[in-house]
Design a protein around this motif. Structure first.
Motif, PDB file in Angstrom:
ATOM      1  N   HIS A  70       0.815  -1.216   0.000  1.00 40.01           N
ATOM      2  CA  HIS A  70       0.000   0.000   0.000  1.00 40.01           C
ATOM      3  C   HIS A  70       0.851   1.269   0.000  1.00 40.01           C
ATOM      4  N   LEU A  71       2.047   1.192   0.581  1.00 41.32           N
ATOM      5  CA  LEU A  71       2.880   2.384   0.771  1.00 41.32           C
ATOM      6  C   LEU A  71       4.000   2.483  -0.254  1.00 41.32           C
ATOM      7  N   SER A  72       3.976   1.597  -1.252  1.00 40.21           N
ATOM      8  CA  SER A  72       5.065   1.538  -2.224  1.00 40.21           C
ATOM      9  C   SER A  72       4.663   2.170  -3.549  1.00 40.21           C
ATOM     10  N   PRO A  73       5.437   3.132  -4.067  1.00 38.54           N
ATOM     11  CA  PRO A  73       5.159   3.677  -5.400  1.00 38.54           C
ATOM     12  C   PRO A  73       5.175   2.606  -6.479  1.00 38.54           C
ATOM     13  N   LEU A 122       0.968   2.874  -4.665  1.00 37.57           N
ATOM     14  CA  LEU A 122       0.558   3.686  -3.503  1.00 37.57           C
ATOM     15  C   LEU A 122      -0.946   3.529  -3.237  1.00 37.57           C
ATOM     16  N   TYR A 158      -2.696   2.923  -0.746  1.00 38.99           N
ATOM     17  CA  TYR A 158      -3.338   3.497   0.444  1.00 38.99           C
ATOM     18  C   TYR A 158      -4.204   4.686   0.053  1.00 38.99           C
ATOM     19  N   ARG A 159      -3.867   5.337  -1.074  1.00 39.85           N
ATOM     20  CA  ARG A 159      -4.664   6.478  -1.527  1.00 39.85           C
ATOM     21  C   ARG A 159      -6.085   6.062  -1.878  1.00 39.85           C
ATOM     22  N   GLU A 174       5.795   1.400   7.444  1.00 40.27           N
ATOM     23  CA  GLU A 174       6.723   1.243   6.321  1.00 40.27           C
ATOM     24  C   GLU A 174       7.628   0.040   6.579  1.00 40.27           C
TER      25      GLU A 174
END
Length: 384
Positions: free
Chosen positions: A40-43, A47, A49-50, A64
């Motif tokens: 969820h937090l990885s480009p 990403l 989570y957005r 993270e």
């Protein structure tokens, strides 16, 4: 108010739990604490989570942990970072219950941290079997660290009990992801094509292929056979969804992207489609191909065929719409031809789901809301 901390580390997991999150959030006697981690937090993985925020959810904490490596060493180090991060988050949020789904490594470290912090754990989709993956061991490990269990079938409930869990703590509620099929207004063909900027053809496939972490062959060889099998259907329009952050996931993703680029007139690939577009895709394709659990659990609800490749889903209960095949190009192409045959497809029209009927989320919510917590941490091995 009972605080329920739901942890999600991947786009698929969040999509499956969407209506459960809504049930918890909308109950005035419960407080939802949402924690995002992993992909969820990885480009690199979009990403995602957005998407949760766009859906109206408040993310109470982010852990993270995902290093830019899909090697065994990189994943083990990611797990170490995750364990540290979840320890801090649980000390801050002080939840009454942790709720997790499945068998991924980021979920295992969250449950480990909860165990040390004496926070009871509710586990969804325990008791299942995936013989080609380390997820098999992770799933059963999570079961032994959990206190309430929500299984997708009665067979899986019985398996969790055989692992020593008390029967009155194990509930057969069905697969929570089926709630999406029942409740979402799926996109019609024109709207779907517009949403993915891609035109469907007279023949269409949805392909999702994940690494086999216990495979005897290299991932690149396995994917090469899959792509060679797809070459046997030159008129097919193909929608690829790329794999998770498992070992060798990047190799598979790169090969898919290269194939889609070579056949850009009829192929497209996505890191994440989201539940609405993914389920709409199932509705509009002729077959689902690969080794994802969705082909076993969700796709049969659409009465569409699944070509299930290799051992990744070996051990799961499967409807007759699921065609198991080996991982060679010839075996895959043969299974696809059978899936497309009118006689096979006609035989699916009276099929019912093995995993419930799409009313799972409210059942889970009521149990986590009312189950007594005074002695829940005390576990006694059930001898049968």
């Amino acid at each position: 108010m009972r605080k329920i901390c739901v942890i999600t580390g991947s786009r698929a997991e969040y999509g499956l739990m969407y209506w459960l999150l809504k049930e918890i959030e909308n109950d005035p006697e419960l407080t939802l604490q949402l924690v995002a981690t992993g992909m969820h937090l990885s480009p690199e993985f979009g990403l995602t989570y957005r998407q949760m925020e766009e859906d109206g959810f408040v993310i109470h904490a982010k852990v993270e942990m995902l290093l830019s490596s899909d090697t065994p060493v990189g994943i083990s180090k990611s797990m170490g970072l995750g364990l540290i991060g979840f320890a801090d988050v649980f000390a801050l949020l002080k939840p009454d219950l942790i709720l997790v789904l499945g068998d991924r490594y980021e979920i295992m470290v969250a449950v480990q941290a909860a165990m040390i912090a004496n926070i009871p754990v509710c586990h969804l989709h325990g008791g299942e079997s995936t013989e080609g993956l380390i997820d098999e061991a992770i799933r059963h490990s999570i079961t032994k660290m959990s206190h309430l269990h929500f299984t997708a079938t009665e067979k899986y409930r019985e398996r969790v009990i055989r692992l020593g869990e008390q029967p009155d703590r194990v509930f057969n509620v069905g697969a929570v992801g089926l709630d999406n099929i029942k409740k979402l207004q799926l996109l019609d063909r024109e709207s779907f094509e517009k949403s993915i900027d891609f035109r469907l053809g007279p023949l269409n496939f949805l392909v999702t292929y994940h690494p086999l972490t216990l495979a005897q062959r290299d991932s690149s060889d396995l994917v090469a056979d899959l792509l060679h099998a797809l070459d046997q259907f030159p008129k097919a329009h193909i929608i690829f969804t790329k794999p998770n952050s498992d070992m060798d996931g990047r190799i598979i993703g790169e090969m898919i992207d290269q194939y889609a680029a070579r056949h850009k007139d009829r192929c497209v690939s996505f890191v994440s489609m989201g539940q609405l577009r993914y389920l709409s895709a199932i509705q509009h394709v002729d077959a689902v191909i690969g080794n994802s659990s969705s082909g076993v659990i969700e796709v049969p609800m659409f009465k569409k065929p699944t070509v299930d490749i290799g051992d990744r889903q070996k051990g799961r209960m499967k409807s007759r719409s699921v065609l198991e095949c080996g991982d060679s190009a010839d075996e895959i192409s043969c299974a696809i031809r059978k899936a497309l045959s009118p006689s096979f497809q006609e035989g699916l029209q009276d099929m019912t789901s093995l995993y419930g009927n799409g009313d799972t989320a409210p059942r889970i919510k009521e149990i986590v809301k009312s189950y007594p917590l005074d002695r829940i941490l005390m576990k006694r091995f059930y001898e049968g």
